[in-house]
Scaffold this motif. Structure first.
Motif, PDB file in Angstrom:
ATOM      1  N   GLU B 165       1.584  -1.217  -0.035  1.00  0.00           N
ATOM      2  CA  GLU B 165       0.432  -0.337   0.193  1.00  0.00           C
ATOM      3  C   GLU B 165       0.875   0.873  -0.620  1.00  0.00           C
ATOM      4  N   ILE B 166       1.782   0.907  -1.502  1.00  0.00           N
ATOM      5  CA  ILE B 166       2.391   3.002  -1.478  1.00  0.00           C
ATOM      6  C   ILE B 166       2.190   3.904  -1.481  1.00  0.00           C
ATOM      7  N   HIS B 168      -0.245   5.171  -0.304  1.00  0.00           N
ATOM      8  CA  HIS B 168      -0.492   6.369   1.958  1.00  0.00           C
ATOM      9  C   HIS B 168       0.634   5.904   2.241  1.00  0.00           C
ATOM     10  N   THR B 169       1.767   5.862   1.715  1.00  0.00           N
ATOM     11  CA  THR B 169       3.209   6.526   2.382  1.00  0.00           C
ATOM     12  C   THR B 169       2.757   7.608   2.587  1.00  0.00           C
ATOM     13  N   VAL B 170       3.005   7.871   3.427  1.00  0.00           N
ATOM     14  CA  VAL B 170       3.537  10.036   4.037  1.00  0.00           C
ATOM     15  C   VAL B 170       4.501  10.425   3.652  1.00  0.00           C
ATOM     16  N   LEU B 171       4.724  11.271   1.841  1.00  0.00           N
ATOM     17  CA  LEU B 171       5.839  11.561   1.966  1.00  0.00           C
ATOM     18  C   LEU B 171       5.771  12.730   1.737  1.00  0.00           C
ATOM     19  N   MET B 172       4.499  13.530   2.853  1.00  0.00           N
ATOM     20  CA  MET B 172       5.011  15.125   2.913  1.00  0.00           C
ATOM     21  C   MET B 172       4.466  15.636   3.977  1.00  0.00           C
ATOM     22  N   VAL B 173       4.804  15.547   5.061  1.00  0.00           N
ATOM     23  CA  VAL B 173       3.983  15.743   6.767  1.00  0.00           C
ATOM     24  C   VAL B 173       3.645  17.016   6.522  1.00  0.00           C
ATOM     25  N   HIS B 182      -5.436  11.234   5.746  1.00  0.00           N
ATOM     26  CA  HIS B 182      -4.402  11.970   6.378  1.00  0.00           C
ATOM     27  C   HIS B 182      -4.006  12.720   5.317  1.00  0.00           C
ATOM     28  N   ARG B 183      -2.840  12.709   5.761  1.00  0.00           N
ATOM     29  CA  ARG B 183      -2.072  14.303   5.083  1.00  0.00           C
ATOM     30  C   ARG B 183      -0.721  13.860   4.677  1.00  0.00           C
ATOM     31  N   TYR B 249       7.381  14.098  -7.492  1.00  0.00           N
ATOM     32  CA  TYR B 249       6.783  13.477  -6.161  1.00  0.00           C
ATOM     33  C   TYR B 249       7.218  11.737  -6.575  1.00  0.00           C
ATOM     34  N   ILE B 252      10.729  10.841  -6.224  1.00  0.00           N
ATOM     35  CA  ILE B 252      10.752  10.197  -4.569  1.00  0.00           C
ATOM     36  C   ILE B 252      10.221   9.097  -4.432  1.00  0.00           C
ATOM     37  N   ASN B 256      12.376   6.023  -2.291  1.00  0.00           N
ATOM     38  CA  ASN B 256      12.400   5.521  -1.524  1.00  0.00           C
ATOM     39  C   ASN B 256      12.206   3.806  -0.966  1.00  0.00           C
TER      40      ASN B 256
END
Lengths: 328, 328
Positions: B165-166, B168-173, B182-183, B249, B252, B256
């Protein structure tokens, strides 16, 4: 008396200390020896130091080198376990060092090598906080942030043995500069190095903190885990705030890894965990839960602190050696 | 004439169309049938549609259902391949649907199920852009962003079959709000949905763009991949800028994943890749190279566009079924 050839010596070559454990087949520690790491000498000198500490541990266990099945070393940097080479260990100044060949020449037993975080995670998985989990992620927070993945009970090492570099996952595009040159890596947000940077910046801005005073009193130039722990105990506001922010980022990192890798367990290891335990892990877990994509994971995925402390690496090196001997 | 029981029917149940391929043991497509997905009906109705399209494909291949070894279905959402259940398919309105049991009752052959991105990645790995790689990561960019990991030649499915489930990896807090609540998830930064949001926002701010005009002319309410491609072809400045940001993005994100998983190959799939090819993948690759931790990975790790297009899912479902039959 342990049977011949069932004892493996696990070595953890850390930036500050070098530790060797003689471990029997039941994973009982027969003897432990350690010495400060002298990183200023050339690789050959440090490799001679490793050999010496290994021989001391073997003697202390009442054994001879010929009784030893193998020596297995964890190194702080990317390694090639198959070729037996350390690609790079920045804290030691190593670059493409054939550590396996060189140690073999001194000790005359099979030698294995892997990354310190890989072996630490294997240790926690088999003997520590991750026991019983088949799929696990290790997050080790120290000067940097290292990671390791265990899948179906075995180390997930990727196509070149280098998997797990979670410290350099970008978590905040255009965030603070990292030691690797990029911006916004989690290591630049939540490692002890990042925390120290933020504490110093807050003090420079005029916020009151006892951190620098404690460092001076204890003759430290860096903000070690024990200094972090002391400052928190004395309720240092700057330290509290910096720690809270780091925990928030580490929680998001843990959730990212859980969402992508779907493990049963996340082990948070390293010096800060050892000093602070649940005080460190609890808020990381809370944030991770917020960011989990699959709500059922809140009850299913354990997020726990490491339990083996300074022995995780050397014990894990022994376990990994047992898994690998015979494979190459 | 294919030998009895060597043909598997792969099904890709997409949000807009439902496609079935009858595939022989050499992975040659004997027949293809498709129909629009009618997602407004209850699960049982859609499952009856699947059965019908499967039977048509079998007939078109000159076979009977009794000649078929298995039917293997890719579903847009998290599934439990062992239990044969779809946990959730938001675009279909499905929730805990026992699709395997229900399809088996209609077709009387073994039925397997997995997530659409998992099967798509398996398809590209075995038959498409990832051929020859043992360790691979798939990134599928569409309405959302999905991912899948192949390790040592097999799908890495994690402890509950939900790995990858990539999106929903947070890349920009603290970045933009995602559909998940989420954000800063990568899906909120670089999916086609995020691109559409950014294009609309730019137009609202007064920037000139032909995107909405193309949508109106072609009777689309959403900015599909073909609209993205048309706007870029006409050198729409807003579309170009939004695309460039999304590619940054995605680069990146790719880095990651390479840093953590150490694969040999990253396949970028989905509708935009299919329309734009290297125009989409090239800039993603460039940014990824910048963010690689291991410089040698620039030459070692391939970052390539998917090659199987709309057939990736159904073909991958067939391959995955062959790997799994006999296992459960």
């Amino acid at each position: 008396m342990p049977k011949a050839k069932e004892v493996i010596v696990g070595v953890d070559l850390g930036g500050t200390s070098l530790r060797a454990l003689a471990v029997n087949q039941k994973n009982e520690i027969l003897a432990m020896e350690k010495t400060p790491t002298n990183a200023r000498q050339r690789p050959a000198g440090l490799i001679a130091d490793i050999a010496e500490v290994v021989e001391e541990a073997v003697r202390a266990a009442g054994l001879k080198m010929r009784d030893i099945r193998a020596v297995s070393v964890g190194i702080p940097g990317p390694t090639d376990p198959v070729q037996g080479i350390v690609h790079k260990a920045p804290n030691l100044g190593w670059h493409e060092v054939p550590v396996v060949r060189q140690l073999k020449a001194l000790l005359h037993v099979p030698v294995l090598v892997d990354n310190d975080v890989h072996v630490g995670a294997v240790g926690e998985h088999m003997l520590g906080a991750g026991r019983g989990a088949q799929d696990l992620v290790g997050i080790f927070v120290g000067t940097g942030i290292g990671g390791a993945i265990i899948s179906k009970g075995r180390l997930f090492d990727g196509s070149t043995g280098s998997a797990g570099e979670i410290g350099h996952t970008v978590l905040m595009v255009d965030g603070p500069v990292c030691g690797c040159g990029h911006r916004g890596c989690v290591e630049a947000l939540a490692s002890r190095t990042a925390m120290e940077r933020d504490v110093r910046a807050a003090i420079k801005k005029g916020h009151k903190s006892i951190v620098l005073k404690i460092m001076k009193e204890t003759h430290h130039v860096r903000m070690t885990s024990s200094i972090v722990a002391r400052a928190l105990k004395k309720n240092d506001k700057v330290m509290r705030k910096v720690m809270k922010t780091a925990q928030h980022y580490l929680g998001i990192l843990a959730a990212n890894l859980v969402n992508v890798l779907d493990p049963e367990c996340v082990v948070i290891g390293g010096g800060i965990t050892e000093r602070l335990g649940e005080e460190f892990v609890g808020p990381i877990r809370d944030t991770a839960h917020e960011y989990f994509l699959r709500p059922k994971d809140i009850h299913r995925v354990k997020i726990v602190g490491g339990r083996l402390g300074d022995n995780a690496g050397a014990l894990g090196a022994v376990v990994l050696a047992r898994q690998r001997l015979g494979r190459y």
